[in-house]
Motif scaffolding. Structure first.
Motif, PDB file in Angstrom:
ATOM      1  N   ARG A  57       0.810  -1.226   0.000  1.00 20.55           N
ATOM      2  CA  ARG A  57       0.000   0.000   0.000  1.00 20.55           C
ATOM      3  C   ARG A  57       0.840   1.272   0.000  1.00 20.55           C
ATOM      4  O   ARG A  57       0.324   2.351  -0.143  1.00 20.55           O
ATOM      5  N   ARG A  58       2.160   1.156   0.211  1.00 18.36           N
ATOM      6  CA  ARG A  58       3.029   2.340   0.253  1.00 18.36           C
ATOM      7  C   ARG A  58       3.930   2.356  -0.969  1.00 18.36           C
ATOM      8  O   ARG A  58       5.022   1.794  -0.974  1.00 18.36           O
ATOM      9  N   LYS A  59       3.434   3.020  -2.012  1.00 20.19           N
ATOM     10  CA  LYS A  59       4.184   3.166  -3.258  1.00 20.19           C
ATOM     11  C   LYS A  59       4.287   4.654  -3.557  1.00 20.19           C
ATOM     12  O   LYS A  59       3.334   5.397  -3.375  1.00 20.19           O
ATOM     13  N   PHE A  60       5.461   5.070  -4.015  1.00 21.88           N
ATOM     14  CA  PHE A  60       5.690   6.484  -4.275  1.00 21.88           C
ATOM     15  C   PHE A  60       6.153   6.718  -5.703  1.00 21.88           C
ATOM     16  O   PHE A  60       7.050   6.039  -6.197  1.00 21.88           O
ATOM     17  N   TRP A  61       5.537   7.702  -6.342  1.00 21.39           N
ATOM     18  CA  TRP A  61       5.937   8.162  -7.665  1.00 21.39           C
ATOM     19  C   TRP A  61       6.661   9.479  -7.488  1.00 21.39           C
ATOM     20  O   TRP A  61       6.261  10.319  -6.685  1.00 21.39           O
ATOM     21  N   TYR A  62       7.718   9.682  -8.253  1.00 21.25           N
ATOM     22  CA  TYR A  62       8.457  10.938  -8.205  1.00 21.25           C
ATOM     23  C   TYR A  62       7.893  11.885  -9.259  1.00 21.25           C
ATOM     24  O   TYR A  62       7.589  11.479 -10.387  1.00 21.25           O
ATOM     25  N   ARG A  63       7.766  13.143  -8.884  1.00 17.47           N
ATOM     26  CA  ARG A  63       7.207  14.168  -9.772  1.00 17.47           C
ATOM     27  C   ARG A  63       7.982  14.226 -11.082  1.00 17.47           C
ATOM     28  O   ARG A  63       7.376  14.318 -12.151  1.00 17.47           O
ATOM     29  N   GLU A  64       9.306  14.134 -11.034  1.00 20.62           N
ATOM     30  CA  GLU A  64      10.094  14.230 -12.268  1.00 20.62           C
ATOM     31  C   GLU A  64       9.816  13.044 -13.199  1.00 20.62           C
ATOM     32  O   GLU A  64       9.819  13.201 -14.418  1.00 20.62           O
ATOM     33  N   ASP A  65       9.540  11.855 -12.653  1.00 19.37           N
ATOM     34  CA  ASP A  65       9.193  10.696 -13.486  1.00 19.37           C
ATOM     35  C   ASP A  65       7.851  10.921 -14.176  1.00 19.37           C
ATOM     36  O   ASP A  65       7.678  10.584 -15.358  1.00 19.37           O
ATOM     37  N   LEU A  66       6.885  11.488 -13.437  1.00 20.99           N
ATOM     38  CA  LEU A  66       5.574  11.766 -14.026  1.00 20.99           C
ATOM     39  C   LEU A  66       5.677  12.862 -15.083  1.00 20.99           C
ATOM     40  O   LEU A  66       5.022  12.796 -16.124  1.00 20.99           O
ATOM     41  N   ASP A  67       6.531  13.865 -14.834  1.00 21.08           N
ATOM     42  CA  ASP A  67       6.751  14.920 -15.828  1.00 21.08           C
ATOM     43  C   ASP A  67       7.302  14.336 -17.121  1.00 21.08           C
ATOM     44  O   ASP A  67       6.865  14.693 -18.213  1.00 21.08           O
ATOM     45  N   LYS A  68       8.267  13.430 -17.002  1.00 21.46           N
ATOM     46  CA  LYS A  68       8.852  12.797 -18.185  1.00 21.46           C
ATOM     47  C   LYS A  68       7.792  12.005 -18.951  1.00 21.46           C
ATOM     48  O   LYS A  68       7.755  12.029 -20.176  1.00 21.46           O
TER      49      LYS A  68
END
Length: 101
Positions: A57-68
């Motif tokens: 349940r604890r997964k993290f996406w990085y903003r820079e990965d989503l921007d790419k």
């Protein structure tokens, strides 16, 4: 139970600024998805896998990965801060030219 009958979680949009690391609810809001489930269905297709997985349940996406993934972080385009600094240098040079004239 059909998929339409399940309660869907709304995406979250923070007040202020987007953090550099986001859980699914906030990452869904960042990329413009209305529901978390829509975001999760597109993982591995339109959106990247989470960079940090600390459990189911604890997964993290990085903003820079989503921007790419959304083609917002192109290496050839200058960042906003660089554009701002270039504009300041340009204005200062114009002022100096006027003073000397």
């Amino acid at each position: 139970m059909p998929q339409q009958d399940k309660k869907r979680r709304a995406a979250q949009i923070p007040s202020g600024s987007w953090p550099p690391r986001m859980m699914a609810e906030m990452a869904a809001g960042y990329v413009g998805e209305k529901h978390v489930e829509d975001f999760l269905e597109r993982i591995g297709k339109a959106y990247p896998q989470p960079r940090v997985v600390e459990g189911p349940r604890r997964k993290f996406w990085y903003r820079e990965d989503l921007d790419k993934a959304m083609n917002m972080a192109l290496p050839s385009s200058p960042r906003l801060a660089e554009k701002f600094q270039a504009k300041i240098v340009e204005r200062r040079a114009a002022r100096r030219a006027r003073v000397k004239a």
